[in-house]
Each structure stands twice: as structure tokens, then as C-alpha cells.
Design a protein around this motif. Structure first.
Motif, PDB file in Angstrom:
ATOM      1  N   ARG A 215     -34.473  10.332   3.666  1.00  0.00           N
ATOM      2  CA  ARG A 215     -34.268   9.056   4.348  1.00  0.00           C
ATOM      3  C   ARG A 215     -32.903   9.018   5.033  1.00  0.00           C
ATOM      4  NH1 ARG A 215     -36.665   8.395  -1.056  1.00  0.00           N
ATOM      5  NH2 ARG A 215     -38.700   7.395  -0.826  1.00  0.00           N
ATOM      6  N   SER A 216     -32.815   8.242   6.083  1.00  0.00           N
ATOM      7  CA  SER A 216     -31.572   8.133   6.840  1.00  0.00           C
ATOM      8  C   SER A 216     -30.565   7.266   6.091  1.00  0.00           C
ATOM      9  CB  SER A 216     -31.847   7.523   8.221  1.00  0.00           C
ATOM     10  OG  SER A 216     -32.288   6.179   8.076  1.00  0.00           O
ATOM     11  N   SER A 217     -29.303   7.330   6.497  1.00  0.00           N
ATOM     12  CA  SER A 217     -28.267   6.518   5.866  1.00  0.00           C
ATOM     13  C   SER A 217     -28.531   5.031   6.074  1.00  0.00           C
ATOM     14  CB  SER A 217     -26.896   6.880   6.422  1.00  0.00           C
ATOM     15  OG  SER A 217     -26.843   6.660   7.816  1.00  0.00           O
ATOM     16  N   SER A 218     -29.081   4.673   7.245  1.00  0.00           N
ATOM     17  CA  SER A 218     -29.397   3.255   7.496  1.00  0.00           C
ATOM     18  C   SER A 218     -30.495   2.772   6.553  1.00  0.00           C
ATOM     19  CB  SER A 218     -29.807   3.054   8.955  1.00  0.00           C
ATOM     20  OG  SER A 218     -30.940   3.843   9.286  1.00  0.00           O
ATOM     21  N   TRP A 219     -31.452   3.653   6.226  1.00  0.00           N
ATOM     22  CA  TRP A 219     -32.509   3.279   5.276  1.00  0.00           C
ATOM     23  C   TRP A 219     -31.890   3.003   3.910  1.00  0.00           C
ATOM     24  CZ3 TRP A 219     -34.378   4.333   0.552  1.00  0.00           C
ATOM     25  CH2 TRP A 219     -35.665   3.875   0.227  1.00  0.00           C
ATOM     26  N   TRP A 220     -31.002   3.888   3.483  1.00  0.00           N
ATOM     27  CA  TRP A 220     -30.367   3.708   2.179  1.00  0.00           C
ATOM     28  C   TRP A 220     -29.523   2.441   2.131  1.00  0.00           C
ATOM     29  CZ3 TRP A 220     -31.644   5.757  -2.221  1.00  0.00           C
ATOM     30  CH2 TRP A 220     -32.250   7.017  -2.268  1.00  0.00           C
ATOM     31  N   ILE A 221     -28.803   2.152   3.192  1.00  0.00           N
ATOM     32  CA  ILE A 221     -27.975   0.943   3.221  1.00  0.00           C
ATOM     33  C   ILE A 221     -28.844  -0.309   3.105  1.00  0.00           C
ATOM     34  CG2 ILE A 221     -26.449  -0.452   4.677  1.00  0.00           C
ATOM     35  CD1 ILE A 221     -25.316   2.238   5.735  1.00  0.00           C
ATOM     36  N   ARG A 222     -29.979  -0.323   3.817  1.00  0.00           N
ATOM     37  CA  ARG A 222     -30.912  -1.460   3.692  1.00  0.00           C
ATOM     38  C   ARG A 222     -31.443  -1.561   2.273  1.00  0.00           C
ATOM     39  NH1 ARG A 222     -32.829   0.459   8.697  1.00  0.00           N
ATOM     40  NH2 ARG A 222     -34.624   1.422   7.649  1.00  0.00           N
ATOM     41  N   PHE A 223     -31.710  -0.400   1.671  1.00  0.00           N
ATOM     42  CA  PHE A 223     -32.215  -0.384   0.297  1.00  0.00           C
ATOM     43  C   PHE A 223     -31.187  -0.969  -0.664  1.00  0.00           C
ATOM     44  CE2 PHE A 223     -32.219   1.862  -3.788  1.00  0.00           C
ATOM     45  CZ  PHE A 223     -33.472   1.499  -4.279  1.00  0.00           C
ATOM     46  N   PHE A 224     -29.932  -0.601  -0.498  1.00  0.00           N
ATOM     47  CA  PHE A 224     -28.878  -1.132  -1.374  1.00  0.00           C
ATOM     48  C   PHE A 224     -28.785  -2.648  -1.249  1.00  0.00           C
ATOM     49  CE2 PHE A 224     -26.704   3.181  -0.556  1.00  0.00           C
ATOM     50  CZ  PHE A 224     -27.423   3.777  -1.582  1.00  0.00           C
ATOM     51  N   ILE A 225     -28.884  -3.140  -0.037  1.00  0.00           N
ATOM     52  CA  ILE A 225     -28.803  -4.589   0.184  1.00  0.00           C
ATOM     53  C   ILE A 225     -29.987  -5.298  -0.473  1.00  0.00           C
ATOM     54  CG2 ILE A 225     -28.877  -6.410   1.948  1.00  0.00           C
ATOM     55  CD1 ILE A 225     -27.385  -4.465   3.812  1.00  0.00           C
ATOM     56  N   GLN A 226     -31.187  -4.734  -0.304  1.00  0.00           N
ATOM     57  CA  GLN A 226     -32.396  -5.350  -0.854  1.00  0.00           C
ATOM     58  C   GLN A 226     -32.381  -5.370  -2.377  1.00  0.00           C
ATOM     59  OE1 GLN A 226     -35.501  -3.015   0.926  1.00  0.00           O
ATOM     60  NE2 GLN A 226     -35.204  -3.902   2.971  1.00  0.00           N
ATOM     61  N   THR A 227     -31.723  -4.385  -2.989  1.00  0.00           N
ATOM     62  CA  THR A 227     -31.668  -4.312  -4.454  1.00  0.00           C
ATOM     63  C   THR A 227     -30.368  -4.882  -5.014  1.00  0.00           C
ATOM     64  OG1 THR A 227     -30.948  -2.006  -4.205  1.00  0.00           O
ATOM     65  CG2 THR A 227     -33.275  -2.382  -4.711  1.00  0.00           C
ATOM     66  N   SER A 228     -29.612  -5.577  -4.176  1.00  0.00           N
ATOM     67  CA  SER A 228     -28.359  -6.249  -4.578  1.00  0.00           C
ATOM     68  C   SER A 228     -27.319  -5.277  -5.116  1.00  0.00           C
ATOM     69  CB  SER A 228     -28.655  -7.337  -5.628  1.00  0.00           C
ATOM     70  OG  SER A 228     -29.554  -8.305  -5.105  1.00  0.00           O
ATOM     71  N   LEU A 229     -27.276  -4.088  -4.516  1.00  0.00           N
ATOM     72  CA  LEU A 229     -26.266  -3.101  -4.880  1.00  0.00           C
ATOM     73  C   LEU A 229     -25.240  -3.001  -3.756  1.00  0.00           C
ATOM     74  CD1 LEU A 229     -28.601  -0.294  -6.294  1.00  0.00           C
ATOM     75  CD2 LEU A 229     -27.273  -1.968  -7.595  1.00  0.00           C
ATOM     76  N   GLU A 230     -23.991  -2.753  -4.127  1.00  0.00           N
ATOM     77  CA  GLU A 230     -22.921  -2.686  -3.142  1.00  0.00           C
ATOM     78  C   GLU A 230     -22.269  -1.307  -3.137  1.00  0.00           C
ATOM     79  OE1 GLU A 230     -20.066  -5.914  -3.139  1.00  0.00           O
ATOM     80  OE2 GLU A 230     -21.397  -7.084  -4.433  1.00  0.00           O
ATOM     81  N   GLU A 231     -21.917  -0.865  -1.937  1.00  0.00           N
ATOM     82  CA  GLU A 231     -21.170   0.381  -1.838  1.00  0.00           C
ATOM     83  C   GLU A 231     -19.713   0.138  -2.236  1.00  0.00           C
ATOM     84  OE1 GLU A 231     -22.415   3.442   1.246  1.00  0.00           O
ATOM     85  OE2 GLU A 231     -22.838   1.561   2.293  1.00  0.00           O
ATOM     86  N   ASN A 232     -19.114   1.142  -2.855  1.00  0.00           N
ATOM     87  CA  ASN A 232     -17.756   1.043  -3.351  1.00  0.00           C
ATOM     88  C   ASN A 232     -16.778   1.519  -2.266  1.00  0.00           C
ATOM     89  OD1 ASN A 232     -15.355   1.146  -4.824  1.00  0.00           O
ATOM     90  ND2 ASN A 232     -16.427   1.703  -6.709  1.00  0.00           N
ATOM     91  N   GLU A 233     -16.315   0.599  -1.443  1.00  0.00           N
ATOM     92  CA  GLU A 233     -15.482   0.942  -0.288  1.00  0.00           C
ATOM     93  C   GLU A 233     -14.169   1.635  -0.666  1.00  0.00           C
ATOM     94  OE1 GLU A 233     -16.349   0.929   2.740  1.00  0.00           O
ATOM     95  OE2 GLU A 233     -18.258  -0.144   2.551  1.00  0.00           O
TER      96      GLU A 233
END
Length: 261
Positions: A215-233
Motif C-alpha cells: 500500500r502507498s504511504s497515503s493509504w497508510w496515513i488514511r488508515f492511521f486517521i481512521q483508526t485514531s492513531l497518530e504519527e510520532n512527529e
């Protein structure tokens, strides 16, 4: 993995090497023809030896070079020093989840002040003695990650997963990724293949259950948002700084997810 017959031994037993007879001919071939025959013969011998070299459990790099694929577990091994710079003390208790986890756990255990455990999502068909020992001690477990992990919340400071999520459907990803975050106190590192990469051989599909879905990075980012997960900036910046100093480019996508509050 079975080892093919040694090509060099075959040539020795037969008493002759391909193309040697051509240089004893009375016709005295041209220098270009002689050089060409030597080159072709050398390439055939080297190619035969390379193709016939056997692999062993844990030799992921050799397997991927032969298959033309990419191993994100091999990338974990390469990225450990940079993950340590990005996570610091969070690398003190690490859980790795993915195939060939014995190799990752063994490497982490050599690091100073680091404890490590592993979860192998698939059956260990060709485990070596070291891997069998880790399983016997309970350091490595074989467990289906489609189901809840046998660990309490925040059992590990950091969880790293590679070569496992790409084989799960979105239905199971929705359960598995939050579960991986649940058992971590400081975060989750996901290594996923880039779209278009070759991953599993056809012979391995029965083991993984389905071909890899890259999957593309944009797919993963959408997935994180949908599952209420945040990237650690903050960690992402530290990791990028550490890798950029060495001009290191990973063959896999690397995502850093915050722990649950």
C-alpha cells in the motif's frame, strides 16, 4: 532449504570444463573468439554456482537477492542503529513481530542494555538451533497476529513490525495494528513494502495465506486517521536526521506511531 549440487564439483568429476576443448583445436581461432568463449564459460560457471548456493534460516538477504524481492525484516537489521538514535531509552524492551524474527531478536540481544522478544506469525519450518532455543525459552513465540497478542498493555517500550501487515486484509489490520500499539508504552514502528515491489514467491502463498498487498504511504496515513492513531512527529524528525547523515535510503516505508494515552 535443500542445497543444489555444487557446480564446481560436477566440473571436476567430469574431468573437463566447458569450452576448454575449443582452445586445443588445430584451427587456431581468432583472439576475439577465444576471449568470447572464455567470458561465456566464466559467466555460465559463476551463474551456476550462484544459483546453486543454498540458503539457511535467517539468511534473508540471500533469499531476497535470488527472488528479486525486498525484505523489510532485513531492513530492520540495517536500521537498528538509527532507531536507537531516534528512540533512545525506548529501545530498552523491544518486541519484534514478523517472519524471521529470531534474526532480529538475536541482533537486539547483542545491543547493550536491550531486552528483546519476538512473535513469529507463521510456522517455523526451517528454524536453526539458535531460533529453536529462543522459542524453547519463550523469548520467541509463534502466534497468529490476527488475534489478540498474549501480552499485557504496555509490556514493551517499543514494538517493531515488518513483513507481516502487508499480508493482512483491512479487516484484520483494523484489529492488529491497534493491538500492536496496545502492548507498547513508547510507540510502534511499522515497516511496509513500497507498491510495485516483489515480495512473496508463489510457493510461499500457502504460508502467508494471501499475496502481499503493498500500500502507498497515503493509504497508510488514511488508515492511521481512521483508526485514531497518530504519527510520532518528534521521533520521525530524529530518525530522518540520523539516516540523512549517512545518506541512508530505506528499501521499505517506515512509519512511527505514537503509543496510546
Amino acid at each position: 532449504m535443500s542445497r543444489r549440487p555444487n557446480a564446481a564439483r560436477r566440473f571436476g568429476e567430469s574431468g573437463s570444463i566447458p569450452f576448454v576443448g575449443a582452445f586445443h583445436s588445430k584451427s587456431h581461432p581468432s583472439p576475439l573468439l577465444t576471449i568470447g568463449l572464455f567470458v561465456v564459460g566464466a559467466l555460465l560457471i559463476v551463474g551456476y554456482l550462484y544459483h546453486g548456493s543454498g540458503g539457511r534460516s535467517g539468511d534473508i538477504g540471500a533469499l531476497n537477492r535470488l527472488d528479486g524481492g525486498v525484505s523489510c525484516t532485513q531492513e530492520v537489521q540495517r536500521l537498528i542503529p538509527y532507531l536507537k538514535k531516534a528512540y533512545g531509552d525506548s529501545m530498552r524492551k523491544v518486541l519484534h513481530v514478523g517472519p524471521e524474527t529470531c534474526s532480529i531478536v538475536s541482533q537486539l540481544l547483542k545491543e547493550e542494555d536491550t531486552e528483546a522478544w519476538g512473535v513469529e506469525p507463521y510456522e517455523l519450518d526451517d528454524a536453526d538451533s539458535n531460533c529453536k532455543s529462543l522459542v524453547h525459552k519463550g523469548v520467541v513465540r509463534v502466534a497468529d497476529i490476527k488475534f489478540p497478542l498474549p501480552y499485557r498493555p504496555k509490556s514493551f517500550s517499543l514494538v517493531i513490525v515488518s513483513d507481516a501487515l502487508d499480508y493482512l486484509s483491512p479487516k484484520y489490520l483494523n484489529k492488529t495494528v491497534p493491538e500492536l500499539v496496545r502492548v507498547s508504552s513508547d510507540g510502534l514502528v511499522i515497516l511496509s513494502g513500497y507498491p510495485g515491489q516483489q515480495r512473496a514467491k508463489v510457493a510461499e502463498l500457502s504460508k502467508f495465506g494471501r499475496p502481499a498487498k503493498l500500500r502507498s504511504s497515503s493509504w497508510w496515513i488514511r488508515f492511521f486517521i481512521q483508526t485514531s492513531l497518530e504519527e510520532n512527529e518528534p521521533v520521525i524528525k530524529k530518525f530522518e536526521q540520523a539516516t540523512s547523515k549517512k545518506s541512508l535510503s530505506s528499501a521499505c516505508q517506515v512509519f512511527h506511531i505514537k503509543p496510546l494515552h
